[in-house]
Write an enzyme that holds these catalytic residues in place. Structure first.
Site, short mmCIF file in Angstrom:
data_model
loop_
_atom_site.label_atom_id
_atom_site.label_comp_id
_atom_site.label_asym_id
_atom_site.label_seq_id
_atom_site.Cartn_x
_atom_site.Cartn_y
_atom_site.Cartn_z
N ARG A 30 0.99 -1.05 -0.27
CA ARG A 30 -0.06 -0.27 -0.12
C ARG A 30 0.86 1.34 -0.06
NH1 ARG A 30 -5.12 -1.76 0.20
NH2 ARG A 30 -5.09 -3.86 1.27
N ILE A 32 2.40 4.65 1.06
CA ILE A 32 1.86 5.68 2.49
C ILE A 32 1.48 7.04 1.87
CG2 ILE A 32 3.98 4.89 3.54
CD1 ILE A 32 5.47 6.93 3.20
N ASN A 88 5.12 5.92 -13.96
CA ASN A 88 6.17 7.19 -14.53
C ASN A 88 7.22 7.45 -14.75
OD1 ASN A 88 3.74 9.03 -13.45
ND2 ASN A 88 4.11 8.26 -11.48
N VAL A 97 10.67 8.33 -6.80
CA VAL A 97 11.16 6.76 -5.99
C VAL A 97 12.16 5.49 -7.53
CG1 VAL A 97 11.91 4.40 -4.63
CG2 VAL A 97 10.22 6.52 -4.29
N HIS A 101 8.07 1.37 -10.54
CA HIS A 101 7.00 0.63 -10.04
C HIS A 101 5.67 1.18 -10.09
CE1 HIS A 101 7.89 4.62 -8.44
NE2 HIS A 101 6.95 5.53 -8.35
#
Length: 116
Positions: A30, A32, A88, A97, A101
């Site tokens: 999940r 944050i 992205n 990051v 992902h």
């Protein structure tokens, strides 16, 4: 060699995260800072900084990211109404990051994507 990120530590369970799925290729947890009632991140267990760094050898893990997204969307109750998948790439693409992902967002009408 790419620089390790917080996601690598989540994969290795060195820091806490609400992990909802993990296998030999991918981990899902999940977000944050959720942007929707359901906001999961699905990441490959191998560090791939951006989409620009994807190679043929990564295809199995990237494909698994999509099949896990389908499974989790059903489990989270958003598959029937619909959900959005987003990857992205780099700063102009909104990547924060540098470990590729896949965002799975759902649980409310998401509307059109606004650019600007």
């Amino acid at each position: 060699m790419a620089e390790e990120t917080i996601f690598s530590k989540i994969i290795r369970k060195e820091i806490d995260a609400d992990v909802v799925y993990q296998d030999d290729l991918v981990t899902a947890f999940r977000d944050i800072n959720p942007r929707a009632p359901v906001h999961l991140l699905i990441i490959p267990n191998v560090l791939i900084p951006t989409v620009n760094d994807v190679e043929a050898e990564h295809e199995l893990a990237l494909g698994r990211m999509i099949t896990v997204a389908k499974k989790l969307a059903k489990e989270e109750g958003v598959a029937e109404d619909g959900y959005r998948l987003i990857i992205n790439c780099n700063s102009h693409g909104g990547q924060e990051v540098y470990h590729i992902h896949l965002h799975l967002l759902g649980g409310k009408p998401l509307g059109p994507i606004h650019i600007g």
